[in-house]
Design a protein around this motif. Structure first.
Motif, PDB file in Angstrom:
ATOM      1  N   PRO A  74       0.829  -1.218   0.000  1.00  0.00           N
ATOM      2  CA  PRO A  74       0.000   0.000   0.000  1.00  0.00           C
ATOM      3  C   PRO A  74       0.859   1.263   0.000  1.00  0.00           C
ATOM      4  CG  PRO A  74      -0.468  -1.374   1.930  1.00  0.00           C
ATOM      5  CD  PRO A  74       0.654  -2.016   1.195  1.00  0.00           C
ATOM      6  N   LEU A  75       0.225   2.380  -0.283  1.00  0.00           N
ATOM      7  CA  LEU A  75       0.948   3.652  -0.230  1.00  0.00           C
ATOM      8  C   LEU A  75       1.789   3.692   1.037  1.00  0.00           C
ATOM      9  CD1 LEU A  75      -1.809   6.062  -1.550  1.00  0.00           C
ATOM     10  CD2 LEU A  75       0.282   5.368  -2.727  1.00  0.00           C
ATOM     11  N   PRO A  76       3.024   4.165   0.962  1.00  0.00           N
ATOM     12  CA  PRO A  76       4.006   3.937   2.038  1.00  0.00           C
ATOM     13  C   PRO A  76       3.920   4.853   3.259  1.00  0.00           C
ATOM     14  CG  PRO A  76       5.066   5.026   0.193  1.00  0.00           C
ATOM     15  CD  PRO A  76       3.649   4.735  -0.242  1.00  0.00           C
ATOM     16  N   TYR A  77       2.718   5.155   3.705  1.00  0.00           N
ATOM     17  CA  TYR A  77       2.594   5.925   4.944  1.00  0.00           C
ATOM     18  C   TYR A  77       3.209   5.154   6.119  1.00  0.00           C
ATOM     19  CZ  TYR A  77      -0.692   8.973   2.451  1.00  0.00           C
ATOM     20  OH  TYR A  77      -1.267   9.842   1.564  1.00  0.00           O
ATOM     21  N   ALA A  78       2.951   3.854   6.186  1.00  0.00           N
ATOM     22  CA  ALA A  78       3.486   3.047   7.293  1.00  0.00           C
ATOM     23  C   ALA A  78       5.009   2.958   7.208  1.00  0.00           C
ATOM     24  CB  ALA A  78       2.862   1.658   7.303  1.00  0.00           C
ATOM     25  N   ALA A  79       5.546   2.850   5.997  1.00  0.00           N
ATOM     26  CA  ALA A  79       7.008   2.806   5.835  1.00  0.00           C
ATOM     27  C   ALA A  79       7.629   4.117   6.294  1.00  0.00           C
ATOM     28  CB  ALA A  79       7.364   2.523   4.373  1.00  0.00           C
ATOM     29  N   LEU A  80       7.007   5.236   5.938  1.00  0.00           N
ATOM     30  CA  LEU A  80       7.494   6.538   6.386  1.00  0.00           C
ATOM     31  C   LEU A  80       7.533   6.603   7.914  1.00  0.00           C
ATOM     32  CD1 LEU A  80       8.185   9.598   6.041  1.00  0.00           C
ATOM     33  CD2 LEU A  80       5.713   9.990   5.968  1.00  0.00           C
ATOM     34  N   ALA A  81       6.423   6.236   8.546  1.00  0.00           N
ATOM     35  CA  ALA A  81       6.351   6.288  10.008  1.00  0.00           C
ATOM     36  C   ALA A  81       7.381   5.359  10.642  1.00  0.00           C
ATOM     37  CB  ALA A  81       4.939   5.927  10.471  1.00  0.00           C
ATOM     38  N   TRP A  82       7.507   4.171  10.109  1.00  0.00           N
ATOM     39  CA  TRP A  82       8.454   3.200  10.648  1.00  0.00           C
ATOM     40  C   TRP A  82       9.877   3.751  10.571  1.00  0.00           C
ATOM     41  CZ3 TRP A  82      12.662   0.312   9.323  1.00  0.00           C
ATOM     42  CH2 TRP A  82      12.942  -0.810  10.124  1.00  0.00           C
ATOM     43  N   MET A  83      10.230   4.313   9.409  1.00  0.00           N
ATOM     44  CA  MET A  83      11.584   4.851   9.252  1.00  0.00           C
ATOM     45  C   MET A  83      11.837   6.040  10.173  1.00  0.00           C
ATOM     46  SD  MET A  83      12.317   4.662   5.189  1.00  0.00           S
ATOM     47  CE  MET A  83      12.623   3.116   4.371  1.00  0.00           C
ATOM     48  N   LEU A  84      10.838   6.879  10.352  1.00  0.00           N
ATOM     49  CA  LEU A  84      10.999   8.018  11.257  1.00  0.00           C
ATOM     50  C   LEU A  84      11.314   7.551  12.672  1.00  0.00           C
ATOM     51  CD1 LEU A  84       8.048  10.283  10.093  1.00  0.00           C
ATOM     52  CD2 LEU A  84      10.498  10.776   9.830  1.00  0.00           C
ATOM     53  N   ARG A  85      10.702   6.462  13.077  1.00  0.00           N
ATOM     54  CA  ARG A  85      10.912   5.953  14.428  1.00  0.00           C
ATOM     55  C   ARG A  85      12.155   5.078  14.539  1.00  0.00           C
ATOM     56  NH1 ARG A  85       5.241   4.183  16.903  1.00  0.00           N
ATOM     57  NH2 ARG A  85       6.322   4.647  18.824  1.00  0.00           N
ATOM     58  N   ALA A  86      12.568   4.466  13.421  1.00  0.00           N
ATOM     59  CA  ALA A  86      13.661   3.497  13.476  1.00  0.00           C
ATOM     60  C   ALA A  86      15.032   4.081  13.135  1.00  0.00           C
ATOM     61  CB  ALA A  86      13.354   2.336  12.519  1.00  0.00           C
ATOM     62  N   THR A  87      15.080   5.299  12.648  1.00  0.00           N
ATOM     63  CA  THR A  87      16.374   5.867  12.256  1.00  0.00           C
ATOM     64  C   THR A  87      17.259   6.059  13.485  1.00  0.00           C
ATOM     65  OG1 THR A  87      15.388   7.001  10.365  1.00  0.00           O
ATOM     66  CG2 THR A  87      17.521   7.808  11.121  1.00  0.00           C
ATOM     67  N   PRO A  88      18.423   5.416  13.488  1.00  0.00           N
ATOM     68  CA  PRO A  88      19.341   5.591  14.617  1.00  0.00           C
ATOM     69  C   PRO A  88      19.833   7.037  14.699  1.00  0.00           C
ATOM     70  CG  PRO A  88      19.956   3.675  13.292  1.00  0.00           C
ATOM     71  CD  PRO A  88      18.921   4.436  12.523  1.00  0.00           C
ATOM     72  N   PRO A  89      20.196   7.495  15.893  1.00  0.00           N
ATOM     73  CA  PRO A  89      20.640   8.882  16.063  1.00  0.00           C
ATOM     74  C   PRO A  89      21.864   9.250  15.236  1.00  0.00           C
ATOM     75  CG  PRO A  89      20.353   7.794  18.198  1.00  0.00           C
ATOM     76  CD  PRO A  89      20.143   6.756  17.153  1.00  0.00           C
ATOM     77  N   ASP A  90      22.696   8.275  14.896  1.00  0.00           N
ATOM     78  CA  ASP A  90      23.915   8.576  14.146  1.00  0.00           C
ATOM     79  C   ASP A  90      23.725   8.499  12.623  1.00  0.00           C
ATOM     80  OD1 ASP A  90      23.595   5.767  14.283  1.00  0.00           O
ATOM     81  OD2 ASP A  90      25.735   5.459  13.908  1.00  0.00           O
ATOM     82  N   VAL A  91      22.486   8.294  12.175  1.00  0.00           N
ATOM     83  CA  VAL A  91      22.192   8.218  10.740  1.00  0.00           C
ATOM     84  C   VAL A  91      21.488   9.502  10.325  1.00  0.00           C
ATOM     85  CG1 VAL A  91      20.836   7.002   8.984  1.00  0.00           C
ATOM     86  CG2 VAL A  91      22.107   5.703  10.709  1.00  0.00           C
ATOM     87  N   PHE A  92      21.948  10.097   9.221  1.00  0.00           N
ATOM     88  CA  PHE A  92      21.382  11.362   8.748  1.00  0.00           C
ATOM     89  C   PHE A  92      19.969  11.157   8.221  1.00  0.00           C
ATOM     90  CE2 PHE A  92      20.714  14.522   5.338  1.00  0.00           C
ATOM     91  CZ  PHE A  92      20.744  15.667   6.124  1.00  0.00           C
ATOM     92  N   LEU A  93      19.041  11.908   8.784  1.00  0.00           N
ATOM     93  CA  LEU A  93      17.641  11.875   8.367  1.00  0.00           C
ATOM     94  C   LEU A  93      17.231  13.180   7.693  1.00  0.00           C
ATOM     95  CD1 LEU A  93      14.950  10.264   8.494  1.00  0.00           C
ATOM     96  CD2 LEU A  93      14.521  11.395  10.674  1.00  0.00           C
ATOM     97  N   GLY A  94      17.996  14.228   7.934  1.00  0.00           N
ATOM     98  CA  GLY A  94      17.592  15.534   7.442  1.00  0.00           C
ATOM     99  C   GLY A  94      16.412  16.040   8.265  1.00  0.00           C
ATOM    100  N   ASN A  95      15.647  16.943   7.687  1.00  0.00           N
ATOM    101  CA  ASN A  95      14.438  17.426   8.354  1.00  0.00           C
ATOM    102  C   ASN A  95      13.254  17.167   7.427  1.00  0.00           C
ATOM    103  OD1 ASN A  95      12.262  18.810   9.463  1.00  0.00           O
ATOM    104  ND2 ASN A  95      13.559  20.400  10.333  1.00  0.00           N
ATOM    105  N   PRO A  96      12.644  15.976   7.558  1.00  0.00           N
ATOM    106  CA  PRO A  96      11.527  15.657   6.673  1.00  0.00           C
ATOM    107  C   PRO A  96      10.324  16.575   6.852  1.00  0.00           C
ATOM    108  CG  PRO A  96      11.964  13.838   8.187  1.00  0.00           C
ATOM    109  CD  PRO A  96      13.009  14.876   8.427  1.00  0.00           C
ATOM    110  N   ARG A  97      10.197  17.187   8.017  1.00  0.00           N
ATOM    111  CA  ARG A  97       9.081  18.129   8.190  1.00  0.00           C
ATOM    112  C   ARG A  97       9.248  19.305   7.224  1.00  0.00           C
ATOM    113  NH1 ARG A  97       6.954  21.284  13.626  1.00  0.00           N
ATOM    114  NH2 ARG A  97       5.582  22.699  12.499  1.00  0.00           N
TER     115      ARG A  97
END
Length: 180
Positions: A74-97
């Motif tokens: 399905p559309l990846p809303y769940a994947a987005l949420a999962w990645m937001l919560r699972a990204t380790p502190p030392d991995v660059f996420l940027g500012n998705p907001r």
């Protein structure tokens, strides 16, 4: 990193050429799946910010909502949420907001209203799950309420998309053992 359970497994050696092949092609079901698969490959390589951008491209695929790929992925809303919560502190996420705020505010055709509603829907998920990430105060745009987002998804999204988005927004799955 632990693979995202909301995305298909990535084939070994997958790289940018997977999406580049769609440069001049119609971006329908096969493109959508390629975006999801490549997002998984980027995620597993600890490229979280780039993986989120790949999900962004999946949201922009030209789908009717009836494609068989959507039944499995399905559309990846769940994947987005999962990645937001699972990204380790030392991995660059940027500012998705900020990314989704800018994306929604500067959206062009094709399917402008659909893609804009989805960008705001993703923005709302980021705000909920990563409240520490601020918006861009220099980007003058009215940030919508959830009711506005829901109404636009109902008007311009796929059948059942509002329910899918709301379920992720209100009850995001916890990424068991995902932080490395």
């Amino acid at each position: 990193m632990v693979p995202c359970p909301h995305l298909p497994p990535a084939r070994p050696g997958l790289d940018w050429r997977r999406l580049h092949a769609f440069r001049a092609a119609e971006r329908r079901g096969e493109f959508y799946f390629a975006c999801l698969e490549y997002a998984q490959a980027l995620w597993e390589r600890r490229l979280a910010a780039r993986a989120l951008l790949c999900l962004d491209r999946a949201f922009g695929a030209d789908l009717t909502g009836e494609e068989p790929v959507l039944r499995s992925w399905p559309l990846p809303y769940a994947a987005l949420a999962w990645m937001l919560r699972a990204t380790p502190p030392d991995v660059f996420l940027g500012n998705p907001r900020v990314h989704f705020q800018h994306f929604a505010g500067r959206m062009n055709e094709p399917r402008r209203e659909q893609r804009r509603a989805r960008a705001w829907a993703c923005w709302a998920i980021v705000r909920r799950l990563r409240p520490n990430l601020g918006g861009d105060p220099h980007h003058r745009i009215e940030e919508p309420a959830a009711d506005w987002i829901e109404k636009r998804l109902a008007q311009h999204g796929h059948p059942g998309e509002v329910t899918l988005w709301r379920s992720v927004l209100l009850h995001p799955a916890e990424p068991d053992g995902a932080r490395n």
